[in-house]
Scaffold this active site. Structure first.
Site: not given
Ligand code: MSP
Length: 647
Positions: A18, A21, A126, A129, A143, A146, A296, A299
């Site tokens: 996405h 990246h 996690c 991570c 976390c 996430h 953020k 995905k």
């Protein structure tokens, strides 16, 4: 020859690429191109991270083996990069045989040194991570990245004595203030290392739980923890430990990551290097997040922007420019279509695009597209050369220090300075007065400045900058910022340039969220008395509501041409951010030549009812002052976005 080695994170293959990246990889590509243009030999490394729980789980869900799954997603990444103008030296996969072998060599060395031991551990793991989080890192038991509750896992595993290197790492960071940059991230790591004892790092997974990984060379019942495997890609890709050339690349290594993976890169990785006896990398460059409505882009949160769709819609060059210009390196930035269109239209369509369009069009009009011998110089030319030298020096210094937004801001001093130079030199007046030699110098100066800006822009927008250089008669493949190309010089006599540029057609602004409030219902507007222009007398007062009924907008003149059979009139097209420019018939022909108007920001009464004048439609009125000194157009004191309201 100097060398430069830049890396991106290797991306997990559990999700399609996405914009997040793409951003990191575009930044790395721009840096690689920049250093190559500075005459350095460059290695640019990216790739995919393919082992571990996360991938095994995603493959299972997709009904594929982990390798089949990794092949498919890794293929999406490697195919996307060339579409975005990204040209890595190597695309590494952690499933590549040379990488797997070198990871085992590294593990054995660290083990032989006594830095790996067997023990038992329980902690909050996690999966997102792919690491254990400390109690301190959890926010409300979740976390923070996430937003899920980590799983508590207790098992027997191998551990890397990370704690042993805590003091050495802290001392290195303190002695090398630029080791981690920008500074806020360096400070974060320093306080982490100073706040208490560093825990050792669990570096294995029992095969009873996970088989998708690199087997430990000293215990076949375990596979390597994914971070210990992945971080080593930075060394294995360049031939560590066997290739004698690896050290010359490694000595200049710079990593590029977002803040989500600061700890693995600033703590795990350097302590691994210290244990291996390999020198530490030169810089860790850390950037913030692309946000979508304050969250953020990721995905798992389902709010991603698809990079290819964006590049296809908006043009690759515009997209790369926006990403580098909009994010202050280190801080978070918000992605909205509105911000994109605003930035594109202001910087590329207006500033750079207009500069290119009008300087090429004038050279074609006055000289048939081939620059003549120059003539008289002017103090303004020396001032332009100084401005250009300062802007380019600042640009080069800031870009090399990963301050992309500030670097582009510095370069725009030159772009805007060139537009101002053209306005001040008024080539149309020189043409009218027959001062052809001076006119030739002015065009050569403007085009020389434009060529310099285009050369600096090659790393940012390789496609558009190369096209622009070709339009200016230069060979983009021969440009180097190490030599004379980085110095401002007028375009030489005899250079043939393109008739027009048209690289950055304006983007239509996306619909604004809320429509501007309608003006309150007004009383009948008072009619201003008609008075001779020489002695204007105050007009009758009007209520505020009457004034508010006028919709005054800033617009950019995109074209101006005489109206046949009407000496005083021009048919002018004014871009006010609508789908098509407004046609306006204006009595400007006695005061301006068309080139003088094109590119200029004016104020338009936008809600004047359309009417037909001499067969041409006029929808709006350009505001101007007619005085003894001639006619002056009204405009904003600094460039604003076309369509912005005057109030
Ligand atoms: N596989 C690990 C990295 C191993 S490196 C030895 C990993 N992969 S990842 O697929 O999750 O990629 C994380 C990286 O993607 C970030 O550090 C950043 O470079 C990029 N980004 C992902 N989302 C992003 C944003 N929303 N904003 C900015 N960068 C983003 O972590």
């Amino acid at each position: 020859m100097n060398r430069f080695f830049i890396t991106t994170p290797i991306y997990y293959v559990n999700a399609k690429p996405h914009l997040g990246h793409a951003y990191t990889t575009i930044v790395a590509d721009a840096l690689a191109r920049f250093h190559a243009l500075m005459g350095e030999e460059v290695y640019f490394l990216t790739g995919t991270d393919e082992h571990g729980d996360k991938i095994a789980e995603a493959a299972q869900k997709a009904g594929q083996t982990p390798k089949e799954y990794a092949d498919a997603i890794s293929g999406l990444f490697s195919a996307l990069w060339p579409e975005l103008g990204i040209t890595p030296t190597r695309f590494i996969r952690t499933t590549d045989p040379d990488h797997r072998k070198a990871v085992q060599t590294a593990l054995q060395r660290v083990y032989d040194k006594g830095d790996i031991y067997f023990g038992e551990y329980g902690g909050h793991y996690c999966k997102g991570c792919e690491r254990f989080l400390t109690e301190k890192e959890l926010v409300d038991g979740l976390c923070p990245d996430h937003k899920v509750k980590p799983e508590y896992i207790a098992e027997k595993n191998y551990f890397f004595r990370m704690s042993k290197y805590q003091g050495q790492l802290l001392a290195h960071i303190k002695a090398n203030p630029d080791f981690i940059r920008p500074r806020q991230y360096r400070n974060e790591v320093v306080s982490l290392l100073e706040s208490g004892a560093l825990e050792d790092l669990c570096i294995s997974r029992p095969k009873s739980r996970l088989t998708w990984g690199i087997e430990l060379p000293f215990d076949t019942n375990f596979v390597t923890y994914v971070w210990f495997d992945a971080l080593l890609n930075y060394l294995t890709a360049i031939g560590w430990p066997d290739d004698p050339d690896y050290a010359s690349w490694w000595g200049v290594a710079e990593h590029l990551v977002a803040k989500d993976i600061l700890k693995p890169h600033a703590v795990f990785w350097p302590t691994m290097l210290l244990s291996l006896g390999v020198p530490l990398y030169r810089h860790l460059n850390v950037h913030g997040y692309w946000l979508v409505r304050d969250t953020k882009m990721s995905k798992s949160l389902g709010n991603v922007v698809e990079p290819l769709a964006m590049a296809q819609k908006a043009g690759l060059s515009g997209m790369r420019y926006f990403l580098l210009r909009e994010m202050v390196f280190g801080a978070d930035a918000s992605f909205t279509e509105e911000a994109f269109a605003g930035r594109f239209n202001a910087d590329l369509a207006n500033d750079l695009g207009n500069l290119a369009n009008r300087s090429l069009a004038m050279t074609t009009k006055y000289f048939g597209g081939t620059l003549p011998e120059g003539g008289e110089d002017d103090a303004a030319d020396a001032a332009l050369a100084t401005l250009a030298a300062e802007a380019v020096d600042n640009f080069l210094q800031l870009f090399g220090a990963a301050q992309f937004s500030r670097a582009l801001e510095a370069l725009w001093e030159l772009v805007r300075g060139l537009n101002k130079y053209i306005d001040a030199m008024a080539p149309w007046t020189l043409a009218k007065e027959g001062r052809t030699a001076r006119l030739g110098t002015v065009m050569a100066q403007a085009l020389g400045g434009l060529r310099l800006a285009a050369a600096c822009l090659l790393p940012v927008m390789p496609e558009a900058a190369a096209t622009l250089l070709r339009q200016l008669g230069a060979d983009p493949d021969a440009v180097s910022l190490a030599g004379p190309d980085r110095v401002f010089a007028p375009l030489p006599a005899g250079t043939a340039v393109a008739a027009t540029s048209n690289l950055f057609p304006r983007l239509e602004a996306p619909a604004k969220e809320a429509a501007p409030a309608a003006a309150p219902k007004a009383k009948k507007a008072a009619k201003a008395e008609k008075k001779p222009a020489a002695k204007p007398e105050p007009a009758a007062e009007v209520d505020f509501e009457d004034f508010a009924r006028l919709d005054l907008r800033v617009g950019v003149v995109v074209a101006a041409a005489p109206v046949p059979g009407a000496d005083r009139l021009y048919a002018v097209s004014v871009d006010i951010g609508e789908a098509a420019p407004r046609p306006v018939v204006a009595g400007l022909a006695e005061h301006f030549v068309p080139d003088e108007l094109v590119g200029r920001q004016v104020v338009l009464v936008a809600n004047l009812k359309p009417r037909t004048l001499r067969g041409a439609t006029s929808h709006g009125m350009i505001l101007a002052v007619k005085s003894a000194a001639g006619m002056a157009l009204l405009g904003p004191s600094k460039p604003v976005a076309p369509g912005d309201r005057v109030s």
